[in-house]
Design an enzyme around this catalytic site. Structure first.
Site, PDB file in Angstrom:
ATOM      1  N   PRO A   1       0.804  -1.215   0.000  1.00  0.00           N
ATOM      2  CA  PRO A   1       0.000   0.000   0.000  1.00  0.00           C
ATOM      3  C   PRO A   1       0.839   1.268   0.000  1.00  0.00           C
ATOM      4  O   PRO A   1       1.988   1.271   0.423  1.00  0.00           O
ATOM      5  CB  PRO A   1      -0.773  -0.100   1.308  1.00  0.00           C
ATOM      6  CG  PRO A   1       0.169  -0.800   2.225  1.00  0.00           C
ATOM      7  CD  PRO A   1       0.890  -1.785   1.344  1.00  0.00           C
TER       8      PRO A   1
ATOM      9  N   PRO B   1       3.619  -6.605  -0.554  1.00  0.00           N
ATOM     10  CA  PRO B   1       5.059  -6.739  -0.771  1.00  0.00           C
ATOM     11  C   PRO B   1       5.798  -5.555  -0.146  1.00  0.00           C
ATOM     12  O   PRO B   1       5.371  -4.401  -0.285  1.00  0.00           O
ATOM     13  CB  PRO B   1       5.204  -6.756  -2.284  1.00  0.00           C
ATOM     14  CG  PRO B   1       3.965  -6.124  -2.812  1.00  0.00           C
ATOM     15  CD  PRO B   1       2.889  -6.354  -1.799  1.00  0.00           C
TER      16      PRO B   1
ATOM     17  N   ARG C   1       4.760   2.552   0.731  1.00  0.00           N
ATOM     18  CA  ARG C   1       5.156   3.960   0.786  1.00  0.00           C
ATOM     19  C   ARG C   1       4.322   4.610   1.885  1.00  0.00           C
ATOM     20  O   ARG C   1       3.122   4.387   1.970  1.00  0.00           O
ATOM     21  CB  ARG C   1       4.835   4.709  -0.515  1.00  0.00           C
ATOM     22  CG  ARG C   1       5.292   4.034  -1.757  1.00  0.00           C
ATOM     23  CD  ARG C   1       6.771   4.287  -2.041  1.00  0.00           C
ATOM     24  NE  ARG C   1       7.137   3.667  -3.281  1.00  0.00           N
ATOM     25  CZ  ARG C   1       7.444   2.379  -3.415  1.00  0.00           C
ATOM     26  NH1 ARG C   1       7.428   1.577  -2.386  1.00  0.00           N
ATOM     27  NH2 ARG C   1       7.770   1.870  -4.585  1.00  0.00           N
TER      28      ARG C   1
ATOM     29  N   ARG D   1      -7.027  -8.587  -4.600  1.00  0.00           N
ATOM     30  CA  ARG D   1      -7.109  -9.369  -3.362  1.00  0.00           C
ATOM     31  C   ARG D   1      -8.571  -9.541  -2.964  1.00  0.00           C
ATOM     32  O   ARG D   1      -9.406  -8.692  -3.239  1.00  0.00           O
ATOM     33  CB  ARG D   1      -6.340  -8.675  -2.247  1.00  0.00           C
ATOM     34  CG  ARG D   1      -4.843  -8.557  -2.545  1.00  0.00           C
ATOM     35  CD  ARG D   1      -4.142  -7.732  -1.466  1.00  0.00           C
ATOM     36  NE  ARG D   1      -2.749  -7.531  -1.768  1.00  0.00           N
ATOM     37  CZ  ARG D   1      -2.268  -6.494  -2.442  1.00  0.00           C
ATOM     38  NH1 ARG D   1      -3.074  -5.563  -2.904  1.00  0.00           N
ATOM     39  NH2 ARG D   1      -0.969  -6.386  -2.668  1.00  0.00           N
TER      40      ARG D   1
END
Length: 133
Positions: free
Chosen positions: A2, A36, A41, A72
């Site tokens: 995210p 991941p 950020r 997802r």
């Protein structure tokens, strides 16, 4: 992803430990196993001009938006969002206990074909992991 974007009222400058808050948010995002590491950020936007509720200058706000890539399952995103919001509110609790504060959080899923990215940080992290192994 995210991408965490935190907006906050400027009257919180002396109350927020933004680096500690961001560290906790990133650690939580990583711990979910959903995102991941190379895509995370976190940034803050100080809002100089704002009006909260009736305009009392003692009122404060912090709003966190998490923008995530598509694909997802909703229940997976909900579970991750619950953990992020729990961390967010825990980190803000000391300020919340002594100030008038509105805390908000929204997770938004980006459009699957109208979202563009270029990122080579994933490769760097993979190479770093291989060199440690």
């Amino acid at each position: 992803m995210p991408h965490f974007i935190m907006e906050y009222s400027a009257n919180l400058d002396d109350d927020l430990d933004i680096p500690a808050l961001f560290e906790a948010l990133n650690e939580t995002a990583i711990a979910t196993g959903v995102f991941p590491i190379g895509g995370i950020r976190t940034r803050a936007v100080r809002c100089e001009h704002y009006r909260i509720a009736e305009g009392d200058p003692d009122n404060t706000f912090v709003h966190l938006t998490a923008k995530v890539g598509s694909g997802r399952e909703p229940e997976v995103l909900k579970a991750a969002a619950d953990k992020v919001f729990e961390t967010f509110t825990q980190q803000l609790q000391p300020v919340f206990d002594r100030r008038y504060m509105s805390i908000g959080f929204e997770l938004t899923e980006l459009h699957p074909t109208l979202n563009y990215r270029q990122n080579n940080i994933h490769q760097k992290l993979a190479a770093k992991k291989e060199s440690v192994s």
